[in-house]
Design an enzyme around this catalytic site. Structure first.
Site, mmCIF file in Angstrom:
data_model
loop_
_atom_site.group_PDB
_atom_site.id
_atom_site.type_symbol
_atom_site.label_atom_id
_atom_site.label_comp_id
_atom_site.label_asym_id
_atom_site.label_seq_id
_atom_site.Cartn_x
_atom_site.Cartn_y
_atom_site.Cartn_z
ATOM 1 N N HIS A 46 22.684 5.318 -68.550
ATOM 2 C CA HIS A 46 23.034 6.249 -67.468
ATOM 3 C C HIS A 46 21.968 6.276 -66.370
ATOM 4 O O HIS A 46 22.173 6.925 -65.340
ATOM 5 C CB HIS A 46 23.231 7.665 -68.004
ATOM 6 C CG HIS A 46 24.386 7.811 -68.945
ATOM 7 N ND1 HIS A 46 25.654 7.347 -68.644
ATOM 8 C CD2 HIS A 46 24.476 8.357 -70.195
ATOM 9 C CE1 HIS A 46 26.466 7.597 -69.659
ATOM 10 N NE2 HIS A 46 25.773 8.203 -70.612
ATOM 11 N N ASP A 66 28.760 2.052 -75.986
ATOM 12 C CA ASP A 66 28.582 3.489 -76.119
ATOM 13 C C ASP A 66 29.891 4.195 -75.758
ATOM 14 O O ASP A 66 30.659 3.719 -74.918
ATOM 15 C CB ASP A 66 27.459 3.969 -75.196
ATOM 16 C CG ASP A 66 27.084 5.423 -75.408
ATOM 17 O OD1 ASP A 66 26.135 5.671 -76.162
ATOM 18 O OD2 ASP A 66 27.747 6.307 -74.826
ATOM 19 N N HIS A 121 30.390 6.696 -73.982
ATOM 20 C CA HIS A 121 30.419 7.089 -72.571
ATOM 21 C C HIS A 121 30.146 5.874 -71.681
ATOM 22 O O HIS A 121 29.341 5.010 -72.031
ATOM 23 C CB HIS A 121 29.376 8.182 -72.296
ATOM 24 C CG HIS A 121 29.563 9.404 -73.141
ATOM 25 N ND1 HIS A 121 28.704 9.729 -74.175
ATOM 26 C CD2 HIS A 121 30.526 10.357 -73.120
ATOM 27 C CE1 HIS A 121 29.124 10.840 -74.758
ATOM 28 N NE2 HIS A 121 30.217 11.245 -74.137
#
Length: 341
Positions: free
Chosen positions: A218, A257, A259
């Site tokens: 992220h 992952d 996300h």
């Protein structure tokens, strides 16, 4: 490593402890790291040879960064991250701690709760980054952004640590705490060691694993978010391309992952030599909410999206999508595959 079995070289730094981080019910990165390490050891007894190498943390603390230039142990990450962002990560805690008056909106929620309930055990004080007793004067809460500013061309960070936090911290789930810079330097060292071993035939390993403490997908070129600060997968992919351009004309990153890895996608959005494939949940209902939609694809360039619908039966839903990734990946002449989870 036995030549008759698959070999996995795992590089890890266990010097970073969970009790030295802010408390977060959804994120315990050091605990996650240790659980993965234990699971690999147990799995390896029956299925593969696992070689674990402890990567020692840097022996010297980062020197102070000036004028937005990192000069400490995070400078090596500038291949994928802005230097001003790295300088912020190196210096933010000391600058925040030195403030005589702190804006309460920049204090993490877990620390506010600790001050109200007067937590006094030494473990909780260390985990919250507090010095002194029970949340009174002298307590330093973790630093999180007090607002979510626009990042238009007319905007930018100022000189204060709070202004820079508002700019470089995209959400409140990547707190700045005591020891963060050292932990990130250890993660960078782990990634560097694993990359070096990838092309070392004497190890006899089929694959290498950089088991960093903090995740990274992220983290964008100039922001941290979602528990991520340095994008280690992006660093490895970019370093591969620059140090072995003849052997590795293309590199692929497969992110599994739950996300979507918005940071990795953003870093390579305009790079035709790095393919990013991501198997993740629908961002209409899952973090990061703004990236990872099926239409956000640059065909022939960098991204390919494969969605799973929900948490239930994840194994059964991931494997068919993984097969789709492999089918699509094979004819695209990408010679080295990185798996991020």
């Amino acid at each position: 490593i036995s030549p008759k079995r698959l070999g996995l070289a795992v590089f890890v730094s266990t010097s970073v402890r969970q009790e030295d981080m802010p408390e977060n019910q959804c994120n315990e990165p050091a605990t996650r790291r240790d659980l993965i390490l234990a699971a690999l050891a147990a799995f390896g007894k029956e299925n593969l040879d696992v070689l674990v190498a402890e990567v020692l943390p840097p022996t010297q603390a980062p020197a102070p960064a000036t004028a937005g230039q990192p000069v400490g142990t995070l400078a090596g990450a500038s291949i994928v991250h802005d230097k001003a962002y790295l300088a912020f990560l190196e210096t933010a805690w000391d600058r925040w701690k030195a403030l005589e008056h702190r804006d309460d909106t920049f204090c993490s929620e877990s620390d506010k709760g600790a001050r109200v309930s007067s937590i006094s055990t030494s473990r909780n004080l260390a985990a919250l980054g507090l010095e002194g007793g029970g949340g009174g004067s002298g307590a330093t809460p973790a630093l999180v952004p007090g607002n979510g500013p626009n990042r238009d061309p007319c905007c930018g960070p100022g000189e204060s640590v709070t202004s820079q936090c508002a700019w470089h911290c995209a959400d409140r789930e990547a707190p700045i705490y005591a020891g963060l810079a050292a932990a990130l330097a250890s993660d960078l060292g782990v990634a560097r060691a694993a990359l070096g071993a990838t092309f070392e035939p004497s190890l006899g390993c089929s694959a290498t694993l950089a088991l960093t403490t903090h995740p990274g997908h992220h983290a964008s070129s100039n922001t941290c978010a979602g528990y991520c600060y340095l994008n280690s997968a992006a660093w490895v992919a970019r370093t591969m391309r620059e140090e072995w351009p003849g052997e590795l004309p293309k590199v692929a990153v497969l992110d599994v992952d739950y996300h979507a890895g918005n940071g990795t996608v953003g870093i390579f959005w305009f790079d035709p030599d790095v393919l990013v494939c991501s198997i993740h949940a629908d961002p209409n209902s899952e973090y990061p909410y703004t990236c990872g939609f099926a239409h956000q694809v640059r065909l022939g360039a960098v991204t390919r999206v494969f969605l799973v619908e929900e948490w239930r039966n994840l194994a059964g839903k991931y494997m068919p999508q993984y097969g789709r990734v492999c089918t699509w990946h094979a004819p695209n002449s990408t010679t080295h595959l990185l798996l991020w989870f």
